[in-house]
Design a protein around this motif. Structure first.
Motif, short mmCIF file in Angstrom:
data_model
loop_
_atom_site.label_atom_id
_atom_site.label_comp_id
_atom_site.label_asym_id
_atom_site.label_seq_id
_atom_site.Cartn_x
_atom_site.Cartn_y
_atom_site.Cartn_z
N GLY A 14 0.85 -1.28 -0.17
CA GLY A 14 -0.07 0.05 0.13
C GLY A 14 0.92 1.11 0.05
O GLY A 14 0.24 2.35 -0.39
N SER A 15 2.04 1.33 0.46
CA SER A 15 2.68 2.69 0.56
C SER A 15 3.89 2.58 -0.61
O SER A 15 3.69 1.49 -1.55
N ALA A 16 4.62 3.85 -0.45
CA ALA A 16 5.55 3.94 -1.67
C ALA A 16 6.71 2.53 -1.67
O ALA A 16 7.33 2.19 -2.50
N PHE A 17 6.77 2.01 -0.35
CA PHE A 17 7.66 0.89 -0.13
C PHE A 17 6.91 -0.36 -0.36
O PHE A 17 7.37 -1.41 -0.08
N GLY A 18 5.70 -0.36 -0.79
CA GLY A 18 4.88 -1.68 -0.47
C GLY A 18 5.03 -2.65 -1.69
O GLY A 18 4.67 -3.88 -1.46
N ALA A 19 5.78 -2.32 -2.67
CA ALA A 19 6.40 -3.56 -3.53
C ALA A 19 7.27 -4.39 -3.09
O ALA A 19 7.57 -5.32 -3.70
N LEU A 20 8.25 -3.84 -2.22
CA LEU A 20 9.48 -4.71 -1.74
C LEU A 20 9.14 -5.95 -1.22
O LEU A 20 8.23 -6.11 -0.39
N GLY A 21 9.73 -6.82 -1.80
CA GLY A 21 9.60 -8.13 -1.39
C GLY A 21 8.52 -9.00 -1.81
O GLY A 21 8.12 -10.08 -1.12
N GLN A 22 7.48 -8.31 -2.58
CA GLN A 22 6.29 -9.04 -3.21
C GLN A 22 6.40 -9.43 -4.49
O GLN A 22 7.26 -9.23 -5.18
N ALA A 23 5.57 -10.54 -4.98
CA ALA A 23 5.44 -10.86 -6.09
C ALA A 23 4.86 -9.63 -7.11
O ALA A 23 4.28 -8.69 -6.67
N ASP A 24 4.95 -9.93 -8.42
CA ASP A 24 4.19 -9.01 -9.31
C ASP A 24 2.76 -9.01 -9.10
O ASP A 24 2.08 -9.97 -8.82
N GLN A 25 2.20 -7.69 -9.27
CA GLN A 25 0.93 -7.44 -9.09
C GLN A 25 -0.12 -7.80 -9.96
O GLN A 25 0.58 -7.83 -11.30
N PRO A 26 -1.12 -8.42 -9.91
CA PRO A 26 -2.12 -8.97 -11.13
C PRO A 26 -2.68 -7.73 -11.59
O PRO A 26 -2.38 -6.59 -11.08
N THR A 27 -3.51 -7.83 -12.75
CA THR A 27 -4.17 -6.70 -13.20
C THR A 27 -5.28 -6.24 -12.24
O THR A 27 -5.47 -7.04 -11.54
N THR A 28 -5.68 -5.03 -12.58
CA THR A 28 -7.02 -4.67 -11.60
C THR A 28 -8.17 -5.59 -11.97
O THR A 28 -8.70 -6.07 -10.96
#
Length: 341
Positions: free
Chosen positions: A175-189
């Motif tokens: 959810g934050s500017a740092f939110g993508a760290l350590g996460q898998a690729d996001q799905p489409t909406t």
């Protein structure tokens, strides 16, 4: 005889019978029914060829081209379907429930299988799930400043037998500017919404459903209006945890990442933090003084979130002062507190 099913009946049957999506790989990747298996009649390129033929020539010419392209693949389709069918049954859909799914159903029935079709295709499914988010429900939103451990509290609520809609978990983003760290690729909406709908359909909507306070977007994906409106009308239990506790959590969660990567994330919010704060944060990263970095970034996030809480007019907000970042204890506290409101 090919059975035709409404979206609701199709999804109910899909709990035990495999679903075959015959659309192109590109369509499937954009969004699909969770658990569906893609057996495309056409490749992306072949569908483009057929569409061009239809526009430039005629429907008959397009159908003939389609038959030429698909003909060599018919035996492969049947073999794949027979491997996954359950007692000969299979569910099929395309985009609108038209020629593609109808042709595949005819093929499978000819081969001895028992196919069922989704009336209106994937388009009808999308309409059905969007309507489902308008269903009256007992939603409860957990709020709080960044670093309050809200996601972990949600997980503890789930462990305690509560119903939980983990938006950030489904979105692969914190959810934050740092939110993508350590996460898998996001799905489409679109896929995000499909995945949420599957979880949503399994809830008992007469009992509390816990979720985390979010803005309309979670990283690059969007929460649909119907669900977001329900979130903004639901009671918000905001856990107010001391900044010192939150700094400890952020250091634990983010200090493990590469310094250069963290610098990139800090620079993303440079306009919001201001040049001097960003300079100090970057210098602190070089010194591996992660607590100072967390303290600086929280100045921005706390003001933004506090302003957001103060300006909510349609939502009942309960500010709950909690001394310690102890997710299990805090989850139990929220369950007990909900009974009082």
């Amino acid at each position: 005889m090919v059975t035709k099913l409404s979206a609701q009946d199709f999804l109910e049957k899909g709990k035990t019978i495999p679903i075959i999506d015959v659309r192109t790989p590109a369509e499937f990747e954009q969004g699909h029914i969770p658990g569906a298996i893609n057996i495309p009649i056409f490749t992306n390129e072949e569908r483009a060829q057929v569409g061009t033929k239809y526009k430039r020539s005629s429907k008959d010419a397009a159908v003939l081209l389609g038959l030429e392209l698909v003909g060599p693949k018919l035996a492969v389709f049947v073999r794949r379907a027979k491997k996954i069918a359950v007692e000969g049954e299979i569910l099929i859909h395309c985009w609108r429930g038209g020629m593609r799914s109808g042709s595949m159903a005819w093929l499978f029935e000819t081969a001895g299988l028992k196919p069922s079709l989704l009336v209106g295709g994937y388009k009808a499914y999308r309409h059905h799930i969007r309507e489902s988010f308008e269903k009256p429900t007992h939603l409860v939103v957990i709020g709080g400043y960044t670093g309050s451990g809200k996601t972990e509290v949600l997980h503890q609520l789930s462990n305690l037998g509560q119903q939980v809609l983990d938006l950030e978990g489904v979105a692969n983003h914190k959810g934050s500017a740092f939110g993508a760290l350590g996460q898998a690729d996001q799905p489409t909406t679109e896929q995000f919404e499909n995945d949420l709908a599957k979880i949503w359909s399994e809830f008992d909507h007469t009992k509390p459903i816990w979720t985390e306070d979010e803005s309309h977007s979670v990283g690059s994906v969007w929460i649909n209006d119907a669900l977001f409106n329900q979130m903004r009308k639901a009671p918000l239990l905001a856990i107010i945890i001391p900044k010192s506790e939150r700094i400890k959590r952020l250091v634990k969660e983010y200090a493990c990442f590469d310094i250069d990567l963290l610098k990139q994330m800090v620079k993303k919010i440079e306009k919001r933090l201001g040049g001097l704060r960003v300079k100090r944060a970057l210098e602190s990263l070089d010194l591996e003084d992660f607590a100072t970095v967390a303290d600086i970034t929280l100045d921005y996030y706390d003001k933004a979130y506090g302003h957001g809480l103060d300006t909510r007019k349609t939502q009942k907000v309960y500010r709950l002062e909690i001394e310690k970042d102890e997710p299990e204890a805090n989850a139990k506290f929220l369950i007990d507190y909900l009974k009082t409101i």
